[in-house]
Design a protein around this motif. Sequence first.
Motif, PDB file in Angstrom:
ATOM      1  N   TYR A   1      24.951  54.874 -90.420  1.00 38.18           N
ATOM      2  CA  TYR A   1      24.880  55.888 -89.356  1.00 38.18           C
ATOM      3  C   TYR A   1      23.464  56.025 -88.817  1.00 38.18           C
ATOM      4  CZ  TYR A   1      24.951  60.465 -87.092  1.00 38.18           C
ATOM      5  OH  TYR A   1      24.808  61.503 -86.192  1.00 38.18           O
ATOM      6  N   TYR A   2      22.495  56.141 -89.701  1.00 39.01           N
ATOM      7  CA  TYR A   2      21.109  56.317 -89.252  1.00 39.01           C
ATOM      8  C   TYR A   2      20.615  55.092 -88.487  1.00 39.01           C
ATOM      9  CZ  TYR A   2      20.980  60.306 -92.501  1.00 39.01           C
ATOM     10  OH  TYR A   2      21.227  61.489 -93.154  1.00 39.01           O
TER      11      TYR A   2
ATOM     12  N   LYS B   1      14.866  58.263 -91.648  1.00 41.17           N
ATOM     13  CA  LYS B   1      16.049  58.736 -92.359  1.00 41.17           C
ATOM     14  C   LYS B   1      16.758  57.574 -93.071  1.00 41.17           C
ATOM     15  CE  LYS B   1      17.348  62.994 -89.973  1.00 41.17           C
ATOM     16  NZ  LYS B   1      17.564  63.741 -91.231  1.00 41.17           N
ATOM     17  N   ALA B   2      16.826  56.429 -92.389  1.00 44.27           N
ATOM     18  CA  ALA B   2      17.454  55.263 -92.994  1.00 44.27           C
ATOM     19  C   ALA B   2      16.688  54.814 -94.237  1.00 44.27           C
ATOM     20  CB  ALA B   2      17.529  54.128 -91.973  1.00 44.27           C
ATOM     21  N   LYS B   3      15.377  54.823 -94.158  1.00 40.31           N
ATOM     22  CA  LYS B   3      14.552  54.437 -95.302  1.00 40.31           C
ATOM     23  C   LYS B   3      14.858  55.318 -96.511  1.00 40.31           C
ATOM     24  CE  LYS B   3       9.719  53.999 -96.768  1.00 40.31           C
ATOM     25  NZ  LYS B   3       8.304  54.274 -96.402  1.00 40.31           N
TER      26      LYS B   3
ATOM     27  N   ALA C   1      28.713  47.135 -87.137  1.00 39.44           N
ATOM     28  CA  ALA C   1      29.008  48.570 -87.180  1.00 39.44           C
ATOM     29  C   ALA C   1      28.464  49.296 -85.957  1.00 39.44           C
ATOM     30  CB  ALA C   1      28.435  49.194 -88.448  1.00 39.44           C
ATOM     31  N   GLY C   2      27.604  48.647 -85.205  1.00 42.97           N
ATOM     32  CA  GLY C   2      27.057  49.256 -83.998  1.00 42.97           C
ATOM     33  C   GLY C   2      26.038  48.333 -83.361  1.00 42.97           C
TER      34      GLY C   2
ATOM     35  N   ASN D   1      31.502  50.503 -78.507  1.00 43.89           N
ATOM     36  CA  ASN D   1      31.201  50.597 -79.925  1.00 43.89           C
ATOM     37  C   ASN D   1      32.042  51.678 -80.589  1.00 43.89           C
ATOM     38  OD1 ASN D   1      28.857  48.734 -80.284  1.00 43.89           O
ATOM     39  ND2 ASN D   1      27.910  50.103 -78.792  1.00 43.89           N
ATOM     40  N   PRO D   2      32.558  51.420 -81.789  1.00 48.03           N
ATOM     41  CA  PRO D   2      33.158  52.519 -82.547  1.00 48.03           C
ATOM     42  C   PRO D   2      32.128  53.639 -82.726  1.00 48.03           C
ATOM     43  CG  PRO D   2      33.521  50.411 -83.638  1.00 48.03           C
ATOM     44  CD  PRO D   2      32.529  50.167 -82.545  1.00 48.03           C
ATOM     45  N   VAL D   3      32.604  54.859 -82.844  1.00 46.81           N
ATOM     46  CA  VAL D   3      31.713  56.015 -82.980  1.00 46.81           C
ATOM     47  C   VAL D   3      31.763  56.508 -84.417  1.00 46.81           C
ATOM     48  CG1 VAL D   3      31.140  58.317 -82.148  1.00 46.81           C
ATOM     49  CG2 VAL D   3      32.123  56.629 -80.577  1.00 46.81           C
ATOM     50  N   LEU D   4      30.605  56.613 -85.046  1.00 50.48           N
ATOM     51  CA  LEU D   4      30.507  57.144 -86.404  1.00 50.48           C
ATOM     52  C   LEU D   4      30.273  58.641 -86.310  1.00 50.48           C
ATOM     53  CD1 LEU D   4      28.267  54.393 -88.055  1.00 50.48           C
ATOM     54  CD2 LEU D   4      30.753  54.487 -87.861  1.00 50.48           C
ATOM     55  N   VAL D   5      31.249  59.412 -86.763  1.00 45.12           N
ATOM     56  CA  VAL D   5      31.212  60.864 -86.617  1.00 45.12           C
ATOM     57  C   VAL D   5      30.911  61.505 -87.966  1.00 45.12           C
ATOM     58  CG1 VAL D   5      32.476  62.902 -85.893  1.00 45.12           C
ATOM     59  CG2 VAL D   5      32.902  60.720 -84.758  1.00 45.12           C
ATOM     60  N   PRO D   6      29.750  62.157 -88.111  1.00 46.55           N
ATOM     61  CA  PRO D   6      29.421  62.792 -89.391  1.00 46.55           C
ATOM     62  C   PRO D   6      30.120  64.143 -89.529  1.00 46.55           C
ATOM     63  CG  PRO D   6      27.625  63.092 -87.840  1.00 46.55           C
ATOM     64  CD  PRO D   6      28.653  62.248 -87.138  1.00 46.55           C
ATOM     65  N   ASP D   7      30.624  64.401 -90.720  1.00 42.74           N
ATOM     66  CA  ASP D   7      31.201  65.700 -91.064  1.00 42.74           C
ATOM     67  C   ASP D   7      30.131  66.447 -91.857  1.00 42.74           C
ATOM     68  OD1 ASP D   7      32.737  67.846 -91.660  1.00 42.74           O
ATOM     69  OD2 ASP D   7      34.157  66.784 -92.972  1.00 42.74           O
TER      70      ASP D   7
END
Length: 686
Positions: A77-78, A264-266, A379-380, A643-649
């Motif tokens: 996601y990040y 954030k990814a790191k 994934a994106g 692109n597919p959308v990654l939706v965070p909950d």
Amino acid sequence: MKLKSIVGLVLAAGMLFSCAKNTKEEAKVDPYEPQFIEVAENGKMEFKVEEFGDVDILRYEIPGFNDLTLKEKKLVYYLTQAGLSGRDIMWDQNYRHNLTIRKALENVYVNYSGDKTTDDWKAFDEYLKMVWVSNGIHHHNSNDKLTPEFSKDYLKSLLADTNTELTGEAFEVIFNDKDTKKVNKKAGVDNVLVSAVNFYGPDITNADVEEFYKTAYKGPKGQPIEAGLNSKLVRENGKLIEKVWKSGGMYGEAIDKIIYWLEKAKGVAENEKQAETLGLLIEYYKTGSLDTWDKYCISWATSTEGNIDWINGFIEVYNDPKGYRGSYETIVQVKDVDMSKKMTVLSENAQWFEDNSPLIDSHKKKDVVGVSYKSINVAGEAGDASPKTPIGVNLPNNNWIRQKHGSKSVSLANIINAYGQNGGSGRLKEFVHDDEELQLELKYGKLADKLHTSLHEVIGHASGQINDGIGQPKETLKNYASTMEEGRADLVGLYYLMDPKLKELGLVEDTEGVGKAAYDGYIRNGLMTQLVRLKLGDDVEEDHMVNRQWVSAWVFEKGAKDNVIEKVTRDGKTYFNIKDYVKLRELFGQLLRETQRIKSEGDFEAAKALVEGYGIKVDQAIHAEVLKRNEQFKANPNGGFVNPVLVPDMDATSDEIKAIKIMQPAAFDNQMLYYSKNYSFLTDKN
């Protein structure tokens, strides 16, 4: 595609869904908020979104995502957010007025309340969608400026009706004959001056570029940096300078957002090596140092553990007529574990392929280092990889890093699968010579394509070496460097597709059948079917298309005396029939030997003769015939993707991500508008 229901998403602490049940409710949907399709309970979905112009827009799935841990999903996601944050960089790189034009056209598209059934509006709708898929006003393949099928007065009326401002050069260039080519690599012109791409100031010439890089910093001895990769060359106060793309520099606002998400990814990296690599990428974006970029590329190429990987940066130089500047590109990757295991065998045997190639001995690598191959699922994507995307990638591009530290090759499995779900066998049946060729393609074609891509990326780009004292290809082969490299890698794959070694390695059961299907398909595409992507009268200009033509045309000509490839005319239609596959393989080997010699020795004149003599000009009679024969087929010759959308909950109490869900976008226009609203961090002029 007509959707029976559209799901509107509101992103807050949680996710709220509402289904549009009638036309009035659909009209209230915010065009800037993401809209999704409902995927069937069995997981099957419609891959095709819509079609317009010469493009089919498709969806792709992300196999394996649900098997990832939450930490790994956060990393994906990040990284996708980091990629999208730089999206507008690509638009500005492609042309200096792109962001201004896009902003105006999108405002019209959303706010116009007049008659949308007219031919003029339909033409406006298609023009904007072609601009979206091309990341600007120049066609993604031909580099020609897109031609609107509506009048200047009609656009003025739309602008007035929606209170939208678009004036001056940015308005006029849509209709006039200026900046007609994004990239012009033809011989006999000043390629920099006549290319509209925004990598150089308006008065910069070929001679300026060549003179500047004679004395510019080139890195440590034996370890040359990719000079010019991350900057725009301009003239200020009579002096040539580079405006570097970095935090605090050109594109700094977008790059700061990229850095934010990379940090954030790191923090959720899978391992220490991955975290170290992301740290170097962050440092590079902060400083703009190409020495740091090289350190990052080494770390990235040698970071092979984990389920997640990425491509991020100013990467490919195809859009620079001089081959210096990299287009912004990101691809986020989830490893396809099963297929990667099967294809790693190529990497493990890279030295055998090098030792047994038809190259001059002095041009062969004595030690092929660390060629890493993976089959991955995207994934994106963003920038130069979206909406149009490659199906295979081999990086890093810097030759000395590849030779000393190795490279990574990836095949984009879910993208290839999505392409395979679109269209049918009708076009194939129209252009094959006979039923034998058809049956070979139906039986072996997909495997042949996959193996050719793998051989191209893993063995092809890793093969060969430059002679001591010879400069980098962008310096020696100049505007022909990219197409020569792609053709050389293609030839490596073609040469080995008929080799018994593939069966010995367990990659094929029938080497002859796979090889024949591959050769048939390559010649058919290189001499005929790829022409459906061009308008009648156009030359071939996109580097990959150029290389497929010069490879095919050269072997056709050189094999004519032995009738290796027969040109057949039947019922007024042209076909190319391979009569001797063994001799064709020998010709591919001869041409491979020559293209490597050209690269190793920096032979510009030989590269020019090959590309200009065989790769650019089109047989207009065959082109007209191919276009006519192709009119009957629905599937467009070009594809793009949403692109597919990654939706965070989000957890309401801790504001932490507790789950991430994949949603499939409902429409191309909706995703483009959502991106413009949420990932536009640059001013119109940069």
